[in-house]
Scaffold this motif. Sequence first.
Motif, PDB file in Angstrom:
ATOM      1  N   UNK A 146       0.970  -1.211  -0.022  1.00 13.31           N
ATOM      2  CA  UNK A 146       0.324  -0.056  -0.008  1.00 13.31           C
ATOM      3  C   UNK A 146       0.943   1.672   0.264  1.00 13.31           C
ATOM      4  N   UNK A 147       1.697   1.586  -0.940  1.00 14.96           N
ATOM      5  CA  UNK A 147       2.536   2.848  -1.224  1.00 14.96           C
ATOM      6  C   UNK A 147       2.656   2.845  -2.864  1.00 14.96           C
ATOM      7  N   UNK A 148       3.494   3.780  -2.766  1.00 12.43           N
ATOM      8  CA  UNK A 148       4.000   4.109  -4.365  1.00 12.43           C
ATOM      9  C   UNK A 148       4.931   3.191  -4.385  1.00 12.43           C
ATOM     10  N   UNK A 149       5.178   2.798  -5.549  1.00 14.46           N
ATOM     11  CA  UNK A 149       6.535   1.850  -5.754  1.00 14.46           C
ATOM     12  C   UNK A 149       7.673   2.596  -5.778  1.00 14.46           C
ATOM     13  N   UNK A 150       7.910   3.162  -5.720  1.00 13.37           N
ATOM     14  CA  UNK A 150       9.816   4.190  -5.593  1.00 13.37           C
ATOM     15  C   UNK A 150       9.847   3.995  -4.408  1.00 13.37           C
ATOM     16  N   UNK A 151       9.247   4.113  -3.681  1.00 11.95           N
ATOM     17  CA  UNK A 151       9.576   4.239  -2.306  1.00 11.95           C
ATOM     18  C   UNK A 151       9.921   2.249  -1.924  1.00 11.95           C
ATOM     19  N   UNK A 152      10.028   1.951  -2.356  1.00 11.59           N
ATOM     20  CA  UNK A 152      11.394   0.684  -1.632  1.00 11.59           C
ATOM     21  C   UNK A 152      12.046   0.724  -2.556  1.00 11.59           C
ATOM     22  N   UNK A 153      12.474   1.811  -2.504  1.00  9.94           N
ATOM     23  CA  UNK A 153      14.536   2.005  -3.406  1.00  9.94           C
ATOM     24  C   UNK A 153      14.567   3.232  -2.220  1.00  9.94           C
ATOM     25  N   UNK A 154      14.096   3.750  -1.948  1.00  9.89           N
ATOM     26  CA  UNK A 154      14.283   5.013  -0.913  1.00  9.89           C
ATOM     27  C   UNK A 154      15.442   4.600   0.345  1.00  9.89           C
ATOM     28  N   UNK A 155      15.477   3.482   0.750  1.00 10.62           N
ATOM     29  CA  UNK A 155      16.388   2.969   2.250  1.00 10.62           C
ATOM     30  C   UNK A 155      17.597   2.995   1.699  1.00 10.62           C
ATOM     31  N   UNK A 156      17.742   2.447   0.595  1.00 12.84           N
ATOM     32  CA  UNK A 156      19.432   2.486   0.134  1.00 12.84           C
ATOM     33  C   UNK A 156      19.824   4.420  -0.067  1.00 12.84           C
ATOM     34  N   UNK A 157      18.629   4.920  -0.623  1.00 16.35           N
ATOM     35  CA  UNK A 157      18.783   6.379  -0.575  1.00 16.35           C
ATOM     36  C   UNK A 157      19.109   7.526   0.677  1.00 16.35           C
ATOM     37  N   UNK A 158      18.950   6.971   1.877  1.00 16.92           N
ATOM     38  CA  UNK A 158      18.596   7.481   2.642  1.00 16.92           C
ATOM     39  C   UNK A 158      20.115   7.365   3.482  1.00 16.92           C
ATOM     40  N   UNK A 159      20.294   6.101   3.825  1.00 18.58           N
ATOM     41  CA  UNK A 159      22.000   4.996   4.063  1.00 18.58           C
ATOM     42  C   UNK A 159      21.637   4.305   5.256  1.00 18.58           C
ATOM     43  N   UNK A 160      22.218   4.040   5.727  1.00 18.28           N
ATOM     44  CA  UNK A 160      22.937   3.726   6.984  1.00 18.28           C
ATOM     45  C   UNK A 160      22.755   4.824   8.334  1.00 18.28           C
ATOM     46  N   UNK A 161      23.123   6.017   7.515  1.00 20.97           N
ATOM     47  CA  UNK A 161      23.416   7.240   8.606  1.00 20.97           C
ATOM     48  C   UNK A 161      22.611   8.491   9.046  1.00 20.97           C
ATOM     49  N   UNK A 162      21.035   7.911   8.262  1.00 19.56           N
ATOM     50  CA  UNK A 162      20.068   8.133   9.082  1.00 19.56           C
ATOM     51  C   UNK A 162      18.760   7.873  10.004  1.00 19.56           C
ATOM     52  N   UNK A 163      19.684   7.724  10.702  1.00 22.68           N
ATOM     53  CA  UNK A 163      18.421   6.679  12.084  1.00 22.68           C
ATOM     54  C   UNK A 163      17.201   7.425  12.641  1.00 22.68           C
ATOM     55  N   UNK A 164      16.920   8.291  11.704  1.00 25.74           N
ATOM     56  CA  UNK A 164      15.439   9.048  12.831  1.00 25.74           C
ATOM     57  C   UNK A 164      14.584  10.008  11.446  1.00 25.74           C
ATOM     58  N   UNK A 165      13.741   9.838  10.929  1.00 24.59           N
ATOM     59  CA  UNK A 165      12.600  10.637  10.327  1.00 24.59           C
ATOM     60  C   UNK A 165      11.499  11.217  10.819  1.00 24.59           C
ATOM     61  N   UNK A 166      11.036  12.333  10.682  1.00 28.00           N
ATOM     62  CA  UNK A 166       9.492  13.259  10.696  1.00 28.00           C
ATOM     63  C   UNK A 166       9.287  14.066   9.899  1.00 28.00           C
ATOM     64  N   UNK A 167       7.881  13.344   9.198  1.00 23.70           N
ATOM     65  CA  UNK A 167       7.396  14.273   8.726  1.00 23.70           C
ATOM     66  C   UNK A 167       6.131  14.772   9.073  1.00 23.70           C
ATOM     67  N   UNK A 168       5.384  15.510   8.467  1.00 21.21           N
ATOM     68  CA  UNK A 168       4.284  16.293   8.865  1.00 21.21           C
ATOM     69  C   UNK A 168       3.210  16.359   7.605  1.00 21.21           C
ATOM     70  N   UNK A 169       2.192  16.031   8.380  1.00 23.13           N
ATOM     71  CA  UNK A 169       0.713  16.633   6.967  1.00 23.13           C
ATOM     72  C   UNK A 169       0.576  17.668   7.121  1.00 23.13           C
ATOM     73  N   UNK A 170       0.213  18.576   5.845  1.00 17.73           N
ATOM     74  CA  UNK A 170      -0.545  19.977   6.244  1.00 17.73           C
ATOM     75  C   UNK A 170      -1.416  20.454   4.419  1.00 17.73           C
ATOM     76  N   UNK A 171      -2.477  21.028   4.976  1.00 12.67           N
ATOM     77  CA  UNK A 171      -3.168  21.669   3.563  1.00 12.67           C
ATOM     78  C   UNK A 171      -2.212  22.751   3.439  1.00 12.67           C
ATOM     79  N   UNK A 172      -1.571  22.612   2.275  1.00 14.16           N
ATOM     80  CA  UNK A 172      -0.766  24.224   1.892  1.00 14.16           C
ATOM     81  C   UNK A 172      -1.582  25.197   1.402  1.00 14.16           C
ATOM     82  N   UNK A 173      -2.739  25.498   1.613  1.00 14.39           N
ATOM     83  CA  UNK A 173      -4.171  26.684   1.032  1.00 14.39           C
ATOM     84  C   UNK A 173      -4.272  25.835  -0.408  1.00 14.39           C
ATOM     85  N   UNK A 174      -5.712  26.656  -0.486  1.00 15.82           N
ATOM     86  CA  UNK A 174      -6.746  26.260  -1.946  1.00 15.82           C
ATOM     87  C   UNK A 174      -8.042  26.595  -1.652  1.00 15.82           C
TER      88      UNK A 174
END
Length: 527
Positions: free
Chosen positions: A43-71
């Motif tokens: 249940x995700x977009x296919x390209x996300x399966x490759x992202x852990x390789x790009x983040x690399x092992x040096x990234x040990x935490x991530x925080x994301x957020x959701x917003x409405x950018x207006x409309x």
Amino acid sequence: MSLQRQITRKLEKAILDKDWTSIEGIQKHLTKIITKPDNLILCTDAYKYSHHKFYGSEMTKMVSYMESRGGKFSKTVFYGLQIFLKQYLEGVAITKEEVDEAFDYLGTKHGVFGREDVFDRSKFDYIVDKYDGKLPISIKAVPEGTVVDAKNVLFTIESLDENCAWLTNFLESLLLQVWYPITVATLSREVRVIVTKAFKDCTSYDDELMNIMIDFVLNDFGFRGVSSVQSAKTGGSAHLVNFLGSDTVIASKLIRDVYNTERVYGLSIPATEHSIMTLKGESGELELMKRVLTTFPTGLVACVSDSFNIFRACSEYWGTELRDLVLSRPATPGNQLVIRPDSGHVTRTLVEIFNILFDKFGYTVNEKGYKVLPPQVRVIQGDGVNLNSIQEIYDLLKSEKISPENLALGMGGKLLQADINRDTNNFATKACFAIVDGKEVDVVKSPTEMDENGNITKSFKKSKKGKLKLVKNEDGSYRTVTSSDSDFDTIKDELIEVFRSGVITKEWTFEEVRDRAKVETQIEEMV
């Protein structure tokens, strides 16, 4: 092989062998299938399966957020996250069998990528082995039903395991779908703002009675107009944050299943459709109209009346042949015949119908000078109803001195699907904070773009950076405070942790959601 098929086969064999120990072992998987039938890994977009390789092992935490950018709307009603938490994330979210299934689609040269070095099943096996398939993330969100100014954080997702920092944005595609119930709830509430203003301007009821009447002004006719039962459930429940009238029955079930209430929120009435009114041809329409009245001599009943000629139906049938039968209905609230036009120019047709009905049934004039039909007859408009036409209808009623209490509305595809999408209010989920090589990093995107005239400008898609809090101002509006602000550590955060490591830590009742979203007596401007 899918988890469903595997468990079915195992269960059939265990029953055949009377192997109760195996049946007990299958219980966990049965619960997973019943409560969360979709494979979350897919249940995700296919390209996300490759992202852990790009983040690399040096990234040990991530925080994301959701917003409405207006409309379209200056504020949004936050609603629906609890649905996604219960349907996808709560408890065991991933099983070994689902990792196996995902590998078939993603991990071989015959799969989605046509290569074997993109999908790393060990990332998901780790969650199954260490956390029994429960997700090591934390989600904080504003309480559901809260009306939040656009361009503010609505929820955050934070990874809790150094080896699962990639999981935060892996869940983006799924959790961002909360844009849909938010947008429907916001649209529905904006209609309530319009209706409330019309009632305040043109009627003299006290606030309590007025709110009861308004609860049934806008009715959800949208089941057939959406793309799926899931949309009907989710969008239909979002409408019921603001109103009580609905023909989308499945939405009421979702509310009871997810929002901890025994009450049925979507209420409806007996009503005809064209297959009924045309059953005996044009000459038999009057007979069927009489049947409507005699079948339900009390209570509310609606009858579509444009099968052949709406103006004749109102003048000769309802207003002449059946007038006495209509007026014999109890003159107390909740006993009306509701006449439904279903074609033609919306406002011109309504004015003509009301003029006919006023002439045939008479009317009173309320304290503010607006005409009111006898309590036994009302009108419902269910064709061509959208946000703009609703405002036009009430403006016209006001100019014609017709009280808004004479009219109910039905809204279908324009409420639950048409004209709304993720970009109606430009929802987005973006990374804002990470730990890389042991150091805290404020993450931000700030695109430069070219407009239609060739001018180079900064994009409105600039994201927020750092740790985030949602703060309520003294006037009731909201603002987002970041970790770079001096008062970040001391100021109160309106975001509440609602999910942690497979457990929903805070649930809202539907009553609480409706109470937060209610339109106050002092009319607001949302657009």
